[in-house]
Design a protein around this motif. Structure first.
Motif, PDB file in Angstrom:
ATOM      1  N   VAL A 187       0.846  -1.197   0.000  1.00  0.00           N
ATOM      2  CA  VAL A 187       0.000   0.000   0.000  1.00  0.00           C
ATOM      3  C   VAL A 187       0.880   1.246   0.000  1.00  0.00           C
ATOM      4  CG1 VAL A 187      -1.618   1.361   1.395  1.00  0.00           C
ATOM      5  CG2 VAL A 187      -2.044  -1.072   1.010  1.00  0.00           C
ATOM      6  N   GLN A 188       1.889   1.284   0.856  1.00  0.00           N
ATOM      7  CA  GLN A 188       2.788   2.437   0.923  1.00  0.00           C
ATOM      8  C   GLN A 188       3.491   2.679  -0.411  1.00  0.00           C
ATOM      9  OE1 GLN A 188       3.614   4.808   3.248  1.00  0.00           O
ATOM     10  NE2 GLN A 188       1.883   4.061   4.431  1.00  0.00           N
ATOM     11  N   ARG A 189       4.006   1.618  -1.022  1.00  0.00           N
ATOM     12  CA  ARG A 189       4.693   1.756  -2.315  1.00  0.00           C
ATOM     13  C   ARG A 189       3.755   2.278  -3.389  1.00  0.00           C
ATOM     14  NH1 ARG A 189       6.676  -3.150  -0.902  1.00  0.00           N
ATOM     15  NH2 ARG A 189       5.385  -4.225  -2.409  1.00  0.00           N
ATOM     16  N   LEU A 190       2.561   1.721  -3.453  1.00  0.00           N
ATOM     17  CA  LEU A 190       1.597   2.156  -4.466  1.00  0.00           C
ATOM     18  C   LEU A 190       1.163   3.602  -4.231  1.00  0.00           C
ATOM     19  CD1 LEU A 190      -0.524  -1.102  -4.658  1.00  0.00           C
ATOM     20  CD2 LEU A 190       0.894  -0.134  -6.495  1.00  0.00           C
ATOM     21  N   TYR A 191       0.970   3.956  -2.983  1.00  0.00           N
ATOM     22  CA  TYR A 191       0.569   5.321  -2.658  1.00  0.00           C
ATOM     23  C   TYR A 191       1.657   6.307  -3.078  1.00  0.00           C
ATOM     24  CZ  TYR A 191      -1.034   9.322   0.077  1.00  0.00           C
ATOM     25  OH  TYR A 191      -1.456  10.567   0.472  1.00  0.00           O
ATOM     26  N   LYS A 192       2.903   6.003  -2.764  1.00  0.00           N
ATOM     27  CA  LYS A 192       4.003   6.886  -3.148  1.00  0.00           C
ATOM     28  C   LYS A 192       4.127   6.979  -4.668  1.00  0.00           C
ATOM     29  CE  LYS A 192       6.728   6.371   1.021  1.00  0.00           C
ATOM     30  NZ  LYS A 192       7.964   5.859   1.610  1.00  0.00           N
ATOM     31  N   ALA A 193       3.787   5.893  -5.359  1.00  0.00           N
ATOM     32  CA  ALA A 193       3.888   5.877  -6.814  1.00  0.00           C
ATOM     33  C   ALA A 193       2.860   6.806  -7.463  1.00  0.00           C
ATOM     34  CB  ALA A 193       3.709   4.456  -7.342  1.00  0.00           C
ATOM     35  N   VAL A 194       1.713   7.009  -6.838  1.00  0.00           N
ATOM     36  CA  VAL A 194       0.686   7.868  -7.442  1.00  0.00           C
ATOM     37  C   VAL A 194       0.820   9.325  -7.005  1.00  0.00           C
ATOM     38  CG1 VAL A 194      -0.987   6.023  -7.809  1.00  0.00           C
ATOM     39  CG2 VAL A 194      -1.078   7.350  -5.708  1.00  0.00           C
ATOM     40  N   LEU A 195       1.660   9.597  -6.018  1.00  0.00           N
ATOM     41  CA  LEU A 195       1.880  10.992  -5.624  1.00  0.00           C
ATOM     42  C   LEU A 195       2.676  11.702  -6.710  1.00  0.00           C
ATOM     43  CD1 LEU A 195       2.741  10.650  -1.838  1.00  0.00           C
ATOM     44  CD2 LEU A 195       0.642  11.530  -2.837  1.00  0.00           C
ATOM     45  N   PRO A 196       2.515  12.933  -6.948  1.00  0.00           N
ATOM     46  CA  PRO A 196       1.652  13.918  -6.308  1.00  0.00           C
ATOM     47  C   PRO A 196       0.287  14.053  -6.972  1.00  0.00           C
ATOM     48  CG  PRO A 196       3.131  15.063  -7.775  1.00  0.00           C
ATOM     49  CD  PRO A 196       3.445  13.579  -7.890  1.00  0.00           C
ATOM     50  N   ASP A 197      -0.129  13.044  -7.711  1.00  0.00           N
ATOM     51  CA  ASP A 197      -1.435  13.095  -8.366  1.00  0.00           C
ATOM     52  C   ASP A 197      -2.513  13.429  -7.341  1.00  0.00           C
ATOM     53  OD1 ASP A 197      -3.951  12.414  -9.525  1.00  0.00           O
ATOM     54  OD2 ASP A 197      -2.940  11.076 -10.931  1.00  0.00           O
ATOM     55  N   PRO A 198      -3.362  14.422  -7.612  1.00  0.00           N
ATOM     56  CA  PRO A 198      -4.429  14.803  -6.672  1.00  0.00           C
ATOM     57  C   PRO A 198      -5.369  13.645  -6.335  1.00  0.00           C
ATOM     58  CG  PRO A 198      -4.210  16.467  -8.399  1.00  0.00           C
ATOM     59  CD  PRO A 198      -3.316  15.311  -8.772  1.00  0.00           C
ATOM     60  N   ALA A 199      -5.457  12.652  -7.201  1.00  0.00           N
ATOM     61  CA  ALA A 199      -6.314  11.495  -6.927  1.00  0.00           C
ATOM     62  C   ALA A 199      -5.822  10.717  -5.716  1.00  0.00           C
ATOM     63  CB  ALA A 199      -6.373  10.584  -8.152  1.00  0.00           C
ATOM     64  N   ALA A 200      -4.564  10.882  -5.359  1.00  0.00           N
ATOM     65  CA  ALA A 200      -4.000  10.171  -4.208  1.00  0.00           C
ATOM     66  C   ALA A 200      -4.656  10.610  -2.912  1.00  0.00           C
ATOM     67  CB  ALA A 200      -2.493  10.395  -4.139  1.00  0.00           C
ATOM     68  N   ARG A 201      -5.196  11.814  -2.868  1.00  0.00           N
ATOM     69  CA  ARG A 201      -5.852  12.306  -1.648  1.00  0.00           C
ATOM     70  C   ARG A 201      -6.963  11.379  -1.189  1.00  0.00           C
ATOM     71  NH1 ARG A 201      -6.788  17.886  -4.029  1.00  0.00           N
ATOM     72  NH2 ARG A 201      -4.640  18.418  -4.463  1.00  0.00           N
ATOM     73  N   GLU A 202      -7.602  10.728  -2.133  1.00  0.00           N
ATOM     74  CA  GLU A 202      -8.682   9.782  -1.824  1.00  0.00           C
ATOM     75  C   GLU A 202      -8.205   8.689  -0.863  1.00  0.00           C
ATOM     76  OE1 GLU A 202     -10.932   6.219  -4.321  1.00  0.00           O
ATOM     77  OE2 GLU A 202     -10.019   7.864  -5.419  1.00  0.00           O
ATOM     78  N   PHE A 203      -6.938   8.357  -0.925  1.00  0.00           N
ATOM     79  CA  PHE A 203      -6.391   7.248  -0.151  1.00  0.00           C
ATOM     80  C   PHE A 203      -5.628   7.681   1.098  1.00  0.00           C
ATOM     81  CE2 PHE A 203      -6.279   6.072  -4.697  1.00  0.00           C
ATOM     82  CZ  PHE A 203      -7.256   5.096  -4.681  1.00  0.00           C
ATOM     83  N   ALA A 204      -5.396   8.958   1.268  1.00  0.00           N
ATOM     84  CA  ALA A 204      -4.503   9.460   2.315  1.00  0.00           C
ATOM     85  C   ALA A 204      -4.871   8.981   3.715  1.00  0.00           C
ATOM     86  CB  ALA A 204      -4.441  10.984   2.274  1.00  0.00           C
ATOM     87  N   ALA A 205      -6.129   9.090   4.111  1.00  0.00           N
ATOM     88  CA  ALA A 205      -6.529   8.715   5.475  1.00  0.00           C
ATOM     89  C   ALA A 205      -6.295   7.231   5.738  1.00  0.00           C
ATOM     90  CB  ALA A 205      -7.986   9.074   5.719  1.00  0.00           C
ATOM     91  N   GLU A 206      -6.620   6.403   4.763  1.00  0.00           N
ATOM     92  CA  GLU A 206      -6.425   4.964   4.961  1.00  0.00           C
ATOM     93  C   GLU A 206      -4.957   4.589   4.988  1.00  0.00           C
ATOM     94  OE1 GLU A 206      -9.246   1.604   3.775  1.00  0.00           O
ATOM     95  OE2 GLU A 206      -9.361   3.076   2.159  1.00  0.00           O
ATOM     96  N   VAL A 207      -4.166   5.184   4.122  1.00  0.00           N
ATOM     97  CA  VAL A 207      -2.743   4.878   4.091  1.00  0.00           C
ATOM     98  C   VAL A 207      -2.107   5.310   5.401  1.00  0.00           C
ATOM     99  CG1 VAL A 207      -0.545   5.399   2.964  1.00  0.00           C
ATOM    100  CG2 VAL A 207      -2.578   4.950   1.580  1.00  0.00           C
ATOM    101  N   ASP A 208      -2.472   6.484   5.906  1.00  0.00           N
ATOM    102  CA  ASP A 208      -1.924   6.964   7.174  1.00  0.00           C
ATOM    103  C   ASP A 208      -2.301   6.052   8.327  1.00  0.00           C
ATOM    104  OD1 ASP A 208      -0.695   9.085   5.954  1.00  0.00           O
ATOM    105  OD2 ASP A 208      -2.244  10.538   6.482  1.00  0.00           O
ATOM    106  N   SER A 209      -3.531   5.556   8.366  1.00  0.00           N
ATOM    107  CA  SER A 209      -3.935   4.698   9.483  1.00  0.00           C
ATOM    108  C   SER A 209      -3.197   3.362   9.451  1.00  0.00           C
ATOM    109  CB  SER A 209      -5.444   4.478   9.511  1.00  0.00           C
ATOM    110  OG  SER A 209      -5.860   3.657   8.438  1.00  0.00           O
ATOM    111  N   ARG A 210      -2.897   2.847   8.278  1.00  0.00           N
ATOM    112  CA  ARG A 210      -2.150   1.599   8.197  1.00  0.00           C
ATOM    113  C   ARG A 210      -0.704   1.796   8.632  1.00  0.00           C
ATOM    114  NH1 ARG A 210      -6.146   0.554   6.522  1.00  0.00           N
ATOM    115  NH2 ARG A 210      -7.292   0.058   4.732  1.00  0.00           N
ATOM    116  N   ALA A 211      -0.138   2.926   8.263  1.00  0.00           N
ATOM    117  CA  ALA A 211       1.251   3.188   8.656  1.00  0.00           C
ATOM    118  C   ALA A 211       1.382   3.224  10.168  1.00  0.00           C
ATOM    119  CB  ALA A 211       1.739   4.498   8.039  1.00  0.00           C
TER     120      ALA A 211
END
Length: 86
Positions: A58-82
């Motif tokens: 999840v972390q790798r995929l999230y970093k791969a889509v940054l800084p695309d604004p669509a990544a904001r959709e996932f921010a809360a979930e990615v942060d809670s898993r971290a």
């Protein structure tokens, strides 16, 4: 990204980790829920390894889509898993 999050959510659900509660909790309540989640996710080496593999994906995929604004959709979930990592 969606599939990796779904798999991680599924594992957490199997281990009775309430991710929604963690995301909305604050302060000591959040700390307590995170501690409970960690305990649930390290009950065996297999579960721990599976969770860490999923969380890392999840972390790798999230970093791969940054800084695309669509990544904001996932921010809360990615942060809670971290926050679960140990």
């Amino acid at each position: 990204m969606r599939q990796a999050l779904a798999e991680t959510r599924g594992l957490c659900q199997e281990q009775e980790v309430n991710l929604a509660a963690i995301q909305t909790a604050e302060g000591f309540a959040r700390v307590g829920l995170l501690d409970d989640a960690v305990e649930a996710l390290v009950t065996s080496e297999e579960i721990k390894r599976r969770y860490l593999d999923l969380a890392n994906a999840v972390q790798r995929l999230y970093k791969a889509v940054l800084p695309d604004p669509a990544a904001r959709e996932f921010a809360a979930e990615v942060d809670s898993r971290a926050g679960h990592r140990r």
